[in-house]
Design an enzyme around this catalytic site. Structure first.
Site, PDB file in Angstrom:
ATOM      1  N   ASP A  48       0.819  -1.215   0.000  1.00  0.00           N
ATOM      2  CA  ASP A  48       0.000   0.000   0.000  1.00  0.00           C
ATOM      3  C   ASP A  48       0.854   1.266   0.000  1.00  0.00           C
ATOM      4  O   ASP A  48       0.489   2.268  -0.613  1.00  0.00           O
ATOM      5  CB  ASP A  48      -0.922   0.016   1.221  1.00  0.00           C
ATOM      6  CG  ASP A  48      -2.100  -0.935   1.048  1.00  0.00           C
ATOM      7  OD1 ASP A  48      -1.896  -2.041   0.520  1.00  0.00           O
ATOM      8  OD2 ASP A  48      -3.213  -0.572   1.441  1.00  0.00           O
ATOM      9  N   CYS A  60       0.771  -8.233   5.016  1.00  0.00           N
ATOM     10  CA  CYS A  60       0.361  -6.840   4.815  1.00  0.00           C
ATOM     11  C   CYS A  60      -1.143  -6.671   4.616  1.00  0.00           C
ATOM     12  O   CYS A  60      -1.906  -7.606   4.665  1.00  0.00           O
ATOM     13  CB  CYS A  60       1.157  -6.229   3.662  1.00  0.00           C
ATOM     14  SG  CYS A  60       2.877  -5.914   4.130  1.00  0.00           S
ATOM     15  N   CYS A  72       5.454  -2.507   8.300  1.00  0.00           N
ATOM     16  CA  CYS A  72       5.866  -1.215   8.875  1.00  0.00           C
ATOM     17  C   CYS A  72       5.557  -1.149  10.366  1.00  0.00           C
ATOM     18  O   CYS A  72       4.485  -1.555  10.812  1.00  0.00           O
ATOM     19  CB  CYS A  72       5.189  -0.068   8.142  1.00  0.00           C
ATOM     20  SG  CYS A  72       5.634   0.028   6.396  1.00  0.00           S
ATOM     21  N   GLU A 128      -6.753   4.832  -0.444  1.00  0.00           N
ATOM     22  CA  GLU A 128      -6.344   5.392   0.843  1.00  0.00           C
ATOM     23  C   GLU A 128      -5.850   6.820   0.643  1.00  0.00           C
ATOM     24  O   GLU A 128      -5.229   7.141  -0.370  1.00  0.00           O
ATOM     25  CB  GLU A 128      -5.230   4.543   1.459  1.00  0.00           C
ATOM     26  CG  GLU A 128      -5.723   3.199   1.952  1.00  0.00           C
ATOM     27  CD  GLU A 128      -4.645   2.389   2.653  1.00  0.00           C
ATOM     28  OE1 GLU A 128      -4.990   1.406   3.303  1.00  0.00           O
ATOM     29  OE2 GLU A 128      -3.458   2.746   2.544  1.00  0.00           O
ATOM     30  N   SER A 156      -5.040   5.089   5.243  1.00  0.00           N
ATOM     31  CA  SER A 156      -4.015   4.187   5.720  1.00  0.00           C
ATOM     32  C   SER A 156      -4.114   4.091   7.231  1.00  0.00           C
ATOM     33  O   SER A 156      -4.548   5.033   7.896  1.00  0.00           O
ATOM     34  CB  SER A 156      -2.641   4.717   5.315  1.00  0.00           C
ATOM     35  OG  SER A 156      -1.627   4.101   6.079  1.00  0.00           O
TER      36      SER A 156
END
Length: 553
Positions: free
Chosen positions: A78, A119, A191, A443, A469
């Site tokens: 993303d 993810c 992340c 997003e 997001s």
């Protein structure tokens, strides 16, 4: 065994011959055939290391008496797709992932599945497939990325989106940004914040579809490989005991997961995904459940972007199992006497868990905030609901009224922000970005981060029929339903209209009379689709409202 349909009997000699052409022997074919769905690719940092985990999973399967057969699943990043037309694809890819797993599994009559994920859309796509197929299944995530360190402070790549606004206002130089990007994302993994990737890995664990400690165990620790091998072994236990996803993903399991979601301050995208997974599992779950639980389960964690702690801090505090144990103190909402892939109940799994850092994971009695991380809003702007991640919004913005600045696509709003055209007191409206209108419900991390970077995070709000997001922070309302493309009231807003946000009372309204809205509706025409061919065109024709999980069909 299901796989007997492709490997037993004289009439299946062709199928056996083809399987042997891959290197399998009669001894291999005598065992259960276990699909190992590997979402490895060389583009996405959350997935670049998954080959190693797949090998561990297959060792585990083999050691427990199964024959592992690996096949791939796509995995968009993303962050890389963000801020351009490529962001139309990630949510839509959730359906491709589920459909392709279904096709491979049913086409080859596999007996069980281990799904290697990490993810944003991959985890829900795999859970949708598991619920749909309802054969023994288990997930293992790739784990959390190590936080970056920029000038002495922990950070992550998502914060780099805020630098565009900072450069536009002179708060950072392009040389500063270059230094930042070299440090922000130091290696493989999801992340290191409570974005959608880690939120959904938490949801998978909270639902009971992974082994304990799967969600926040860092990618770079050897324990992650050990967990993968144990996951491979465990699928054989599930197969031998005929434990299936719908035995695990019950309504109570979903309510437990929503409670955990509220406690951790999970991504607003969890609303979309949990509703979609529940539908596939034959379980009723709606926005009302999220709102009801949000009022009863407090925020126990202050994880980035809604706080300064990171996922590695949560791991060292004891992981998600601690959070599950804490939310279970509310017996009105949470019941841990539900089955999990361990073969035990969730209550048994968390029984001996110890909170090693009560500041990272607060006790239920002393939370960071008395309500959950997500709030569901209603009003004449969103009759079917809208979503705000209140845990990532400063309380000073819980009540805000602003002038509508209306944009019919994300790029136009970003240009206005970076050109300093958005001022204090504005309420940015980005529409025709919903599941149908986008298409794909992009997003909006680029505009929200630009606002924060430009110093407008406490002065401007943003609303969209798109989504955000998990890294988004600020007074940002998404998932507005009905969306603009379907004639929702967000399509009728005009420049300068006053929009009122009241998070405390769960309201989002435009100060326009019903009579005026009816007049505008009579003059409104749906715009031409932005995409007229290919997968997205087909997706737009079948995708449902965000309030229904943006499911297709």
């Amino acid at each position: 065994m299901r796989s007997n349909q492709v490997k037993v009997g004289f009439e299946r000699s062709t199928q056996r011959s083809l399987l042997k052409a891959t290197g399998l022997s009669d001894a291999d074919l005598a065992k259960p055939l276990i699909g190992v769905v590997n979402s490895f690719n060389e583009i996405n940092p959350g997935h670049v290391h998954l080959r190693d985990l797949a090998q561990e999973v297959k060792l585990g399967v083999s050691s427990a008496g199964g024959t592992p057969l690996e096949f791939p699943a796509i995995a968009l990043c993303d962050g890389i797709a963000m801020g351009h037309t490529g962001m139309r694809y990630p949510l839509a890819s959730r359906e491709l992932i589920a459909d392709s797993i279904e096709a491979m599994t049913e086409g080859h009559q596999l007996d069980a599945l281990v799904m290697i994920t990490n993810c944003d859309k991959i985890t829900p796509g795999m859970l949708i497939a598991a619920a749909r197929l309802n054969i023994p299944s288990i997930l293992i995530a790739g784990g959390v990325m190590e936080p970056g360190v920029f000038r002495g402070k922990k950070t992550d790549g998502s914060r780099l989106f805020e630098t565009s606004g900072m450069v536009a206002t002179g708060a950072m130089t392009e040389d500063d940004v270059k230094e930042y990007e070299e440090e922000a994302s130091p290696g493989c993994g999801a992340c290191s914040l409570m974005g959608t990737a880690n939120s959904m890995n938490c949801m998978a664990e909270a639902l009971g579809m992974t082994l304990p400690y799967n969600a926040v165990l860092p990618a770079y620790l050897a324990k992650r490989k050990a967990l993968a091998r144990a996951t491979g072994r465990q699928i054989m236990y599930l197969l031998n005991n005929d434990i299936k996803p719908r035995d695990i993903m019950t309504r109570q399991a979903f309510l437990n997961a929503v409670a955990v979601d509220m406690a951790i301050g999970g991504s607003s995208n969890t609303v979309l995904h949990l509703v979609a997974i529940a539908k596939e599992a034959g379980v009723e779950l709606n926005l009302g459940d999220f709102e009801n639980i949000s009022k009863k389960i407090p925020k126990l964690c202050a994880l980035s972007p809604g706080g300064e702690h990171r996922l590695d801090d949560m791991y060292r505090a004891g992981g998600l199992q601690v959070v599950i144990k804490e939310v279970a103190k509310n017996k009105e909402v949470v019941d841990l006497n539900v089955l999990t892939v361990t073969g035990k109940t969730m209550a048994e799994n968390v029984k001996d868990t110890v909170n090693k850092d009560p500041e990272v994971i607060r006790p239920f009695e002393t939370p960071y905030y008395p309500e959950g991380g997500i709030a569901i809003l209603y009003g004449n702007l969103c009759p079917d609901g809208a979503v705000i991640k209140q845990s990532a919004c400063d309380p000073s913005m819980y009540k805000f009224s602003g002038r509508a600045r209306v944009f019919d696509m994300e790029e136009d709003s970003v240009a206005a922000i970076l050109n300093n055209e958005i001022k204090e007191g504005d309420f940015v409206v980005i529409r025709y970005e919903g599941p149908k209108g986008g298409p794909g419900m992009r997003e909006m991390l680029t505009p929200t981060s630009a606002l924060v970077g430009a110093g407008l995070g406490l002065k401007v709000a943003l609303v969209t029929d798109g989504r955000f997001s998990g890294a988004t922070r600020g007074a940002c309302i998404g998932h507005v339903s009905p969306e603009a493309q379907e004639g929702g009231n967000i399509a009728l807003i005009e420049e300068g209209d006053i929009i009122d946000l009241d998070v405390v009372n769960r309201q989002l309204n435009i100060r326009v009379s019903d009579e005026e809205l009816a007049k505008r509706r009579a003059a409104w025409k749906a715009p031409e689709p932005k995409v007229k061919s290919g997968y997205l065109s087909r997706y737009a024709k079948t995708v449902q409202s965000a309030s229904n999980g943006a499911v297709v069909g």
